[in-house]
Design an enzyme around this catalytic site. Structure first.
Site, PDB file in Angstrom:
ATOM      1  N   GLU A 421       0.826  -1.226   0.000  1.00 39.21           N
ATOM      2  CA  GLU A 421       0.000   0.000   0.000  1.00 39.21           C
ATOM      3  C   GLU A 421       0.853   1.266   0.000  1.00 39.21           C
ATOM      4  OE1 GLU A 421      -3.165   0.600  -0.400  1.00 39.21           O
ATOM      5  OE2 GLU A 421      -3.958  -1.438  -0.305  1.00 39.21           O
ATOM      6  N   GLY A 422       1.967   1.224  -0.727  1.00 43.04           N
ATOM      7  CA  GLY A 422       2.873   2.374  -0.743  1.00 43.04           C
ATOM      8  C   GLY A 422       3.960   2.190   0.289  1.00 43.04           C
TER       9      GLY A 422
END
Lengths: 567, 567
Positions: A421-422
């Site tokens: 997620e990043g």
């Protein structure tokens, strides 16, 4: 005994601090408590028991089919029967975040399936057509269909501009997708009737880079029951999170995978980012939950395991004491308490902002504050709750390093959170490069204002001292931020990670001052512990920001000037 | 390509810095280089290739027999044929430490067998009778017999005072041992002809606590070929180091395990501690080696993996760049370089002290310096080279979290090092509670003197600036040490870990200044990299000690005052 979260702490955070009771007039505290009770019970009885087995016996595949231990399906069926996921859409985010944290603590590998399904359903609800919502979202929240997010590709992990999956428009308004998607959690399995893939792809002829990305709904099974042209090309074998099938998917090995556009053409990234805050806070919550359960387990171990003598006992024949008597063990427990409770409080605060954004008096303000806090709520728990798990192992000594105890798995599982997620570095660029500069710096100004308001409430005694310390750090952050952005150097964001880490610690210090104040004048052991943890954080953690802010203020170029051939 | 250690760096450390050539008149640099060549080759060709498989297929047992993959035995047989272990007793420690680091980087699980055997052989050589040496040490260094160290018991990990294994004297001068030993690496296997267990036990009637501990040689097979009364009670299943059989051994389920006394009655701990410096520096070397190989692998990945755009390129159609171009990746590589090269340099320095202790002009001085440096040489690499491996994963992104790449295993394997051979907290108590106070504080005074001598050599330019910074930190350390020991509080050692970590960083900063100076005026990319790493350490790592020393100087009581029921 299943040590997942502290119910006492959750109630303190939800009711004494975040005033969750005020959020929905139609829901009473009894409703919220019943949800927490149910979540705790299902997590403890149906998710926690197979956490180890799902780790030891990870999914396998042959002939395109994924095999996994039967407990996963059983747990998800029980979850579906409770209606917890479906009813969560009616609940305040702050309450569902707390309830879901029990599952994240109990078994993050199995929880990933509903987690992804909820995220995909929310995205479709926000951006899908009424028909898409009716056909797909209903079965998803009922637990019959599952969902995925297909963003990354083998050659493009953090860099979505470089994705090459293409979506060819068809005469009937659908698209045919061709491309390879990497790191797709829950990409293939037989846990439900269908899998709804939300896929980022480029429509030929669109603008280059991220502006040419569109979002597509690509179901595993088409409405007529045929299999879509999606092939499972491989499973990734991870250090942790092994219970979650993680796949490489090939879309369109044949005539193309049939997909429907979600949202506008070339507007895919915006749709995806619409849900990004929620997904990233969810990752932070998962990290916090693993930090929390590791903390509780090492606390339990420290209270029961005897070894060594108290400092004052010189007699070698004196009986051994519980290891919690040793100051170094208490240090490791206090640090974990600071990290885990601080992280959980931070993500619950963000859950409350999600609610305020939907139903509060000033949704724009809530949205802006959530925007600036999201990279912190994602990255700080991901960093420091791995550190908490590291300490949980250390408290257990050699036993903690074995798979007979739980904490080594928490450490391995939690290590994913700074990546997906990043990554940590992506969060850092998001904070320094975007969130603190958009709207003329209004996000940072608002956060500073919120922190100042907390400090202003701390008017006497020790609270005032903590507030003064916190105010000074935040003044420096504001000054350092301005200095970095005034720097003409093209690589002025080079130390974004240091910035993220300093601001993260300052934000969690604020969260601890909030908790300190929320104790009021109550003085039970619980409140004494909260106050002592706040002291610990201000004395031993917040000072870490000093050298970090010094470095940032100096616009240090050590990393930029390191030539690749000097390594 | 097998990326284990940098030969260039090893030669810099051994020859340009530590002057290894001067150590043995009968050995030339050619001899040392040949040993390094051989070690690198055997490690790369026979140890590295089965590192993953040994992790995935850990040893099993049935009927008291341990089964493991055949590559382990094959690698050890090749090692025995080379004579590397046998010849290492003739080599300077500093050279054998460097040579063995190749094996520690390639496959710590398989290397543990010779590592333990060497340690046991050295202990017997120092304290055994001539007959014990002849019967056991010769076959051990030839690789026919293996060795173990049996210290811990299930109820007594770090606390040797509490061991309960007893040794009953027999009429023939031997002893019969009864007790359970936990965490015994290499405790049972079929890799050689015999296993020589060195066992701590108490002779009934002796003094309580550690003063009643004696050391025994307890072979798996007795001289007449019968099996001794030692039963394999179980295998521990660890997060990492899975290739090393780790056992619970029951001594004396029947008539008692036959053992011979090594050294004097009740003098067991002193014998064991005699070898402790060497063993602990060896653990530090293993941690450094894993940090080093993870660093080289992530460096290689960063040079070949392309993703994203250079900071200056705004055009989304520009081609992706190798990720080493991103400042945050260079930061993660520079940090790893500081940790791994700094740790390796520190343990090689300690290797040199072992040599000076044996053959140098002032053995007492070398011994004292080694005494004070040992807890640092054990714990600093164990802490920071796990941090290096953590960054190596992060550089790899999602790939680093998978078992298809090497770095996740290094991270898991390396996590053992802060636990075994004395936990991090035990090293801290050793440093603050013992090493800096024995002989009236002579150890710390000597270390301070050595650091000051380095600083005195840094007379101009940037080196002088680094020296001034280092001198100031060390002045504070001396002052803080005095302050802590002047504190009348019974728990004055409560923050020993913070002390260890601060002194550790200050010691490695000194090591980096030494390397900076050893570059002289050479200016190849290698030397530029060393200087840049030194700058990185002084600008970004050494400042961490500021808040730590502030805390220690304040004699903070936060952990001591935290009551167990407040958690």
């Amino acid at each position: 005994m299943t040590l997942l979260l502290s119910r006492r702490d959750l109630e303190f955070l939800l009711y004494d601090w975040l005033d969750a009771e005020s959020l929905h007039s139609e829901h009473s505290r009894e409703t919220f408590d019943a949800v927490l009770d149910l979540a705790a019970e299902v997590a403890a009885e149906h998710f926690a028991p197979h956490n180890k087995r799902a780790d030891a016996e990870e999914p396998t595949f042959d002939g395109g089919r994924v095999h996994m231990i039967p407990e996963v399906r059983k747990a998800l069926d029980v979850l579906a029967q409770t209606g917890l996921v479906a009813s969560s859409t009616e609940l305040p985010h702050v309450v569902s975040t707390a309830a879901f944290a029990y599952f994240q603590a109990a078994n993050p590998g199995t929880w990933a399936y509903p987690f992804l399904t909820i995220a995909a359903a929310n995205l479709l609800r926000a951006h899908g057509t009424p028909e898409q919502v009716e056909t797909y979202v209903e079965p998803m929240v009922e637990g019959r269909f599952h969902g995925t997010m297909c963003l990354s590709e083998p050659q493009a992990g953090s860099s979505l501009a470089d994705i090459t999956t293409r979506a060819e428009p068809q005469a009937d308004g659908t698209y045919r997708l061709f491309g390879n998607k990497m790191w797709i959690s829950a990409g293939e399995h037989e846990l439900g009737e269908n899998i709804v893939h939300l896929v980022l792809a480029k429509i030929p002829g669109g603008p280059p880079g991220v502006k040419g990305i569109s979002l597509f709904l690509v179901p595993k099974l088409l409405p007529d029951g045929r299999r879509n042209d999606i092939a499972l090309a491989g499973l990734n074998h991870k250090m942790g999170y092994r219970g979650t099938t993680n796949t490489l998917l090939n879309f369109g090995e044949g005539a193309g995978a049939v997909g429907q556009l979600v949202g506008p053409e070339h507007g895919g990234l915006a749709c995806m980012f619409h849900m990004m805050n929620e997904a990233r806070v969810g990752v932070g919550a998962g990290a916090a939950a693993l930090g929390y359960t590791g903390y509780l387990k090492s606390l339990d171990y420290a209270r029961t395991r005897t070894q060594g003598r108290a400092t004052s006992a010189k007699d070698p024949a004196a009986p051994p004491v519980p290891i919690i008597e040793h100051p170094d063990v208490r240090r490791m427990l206090l640090a974990q308490k600071c990290y885990a409770e601080g992280a959980l409080a931070l993500v619950l605060y963000c859950g409350r902002l999600l609610d305020d954004q939907n139903t509060g008096p000033d949704p724009d303000r809530a949205r802006l504050l959530l925007d600036v806090l999201t990279p912190i709520a994602k990255s700080w728990p991901s960093q420091w709750c791995v550190a908490a798990n590291d300490l949980a192992i250390q408290v257990h000594g050699g036993y903690g390093y074995t798979r007979e105890y739980d904490v080594e798995q928490h450490y391995r599982d939690n290590r994913l959170n700074p990546i997906h997620e990043g990554t940590h570095g992506i969060q850092a660029l998001d904070l320094l490069g975007r969130k603190v500069v958009i709207q003329g710096g209004a996000g940072l100004a608002l956060l500073r204002e919120i922190v100042a308001a907390t400090c202003a409430r701390a008017t006497t005694g020790e609270a005032a001292e903590l507030a003064a310390q916190l105010d000074a750090v935040w003044d420096r952050i504001v000054a350092v931020t301005a200095r970095i952005h005034a720097d003409p150097h093209p690589e002025r964001l080079a130390d974004a990670t240091t910035y993220l880490e300093a601001v993260g610690h300052a934000a969690v210090a604020w969260i601890w001052l909030e908790q300190y104040l929320a104790c009021g004048d109550r003085d039970e052991p619980f409140h004494r512990g909260k106050r002592q943890a706040a002291r610990y954080f201000f004395r031993r953690e917040l000072p870490r920001t000093g050298p970090q802010l010094d470095l940032l203020a100096a616009l240090d170029r050590t990393t930029v000037e390191m030539e690749p051939d000097w390594f």
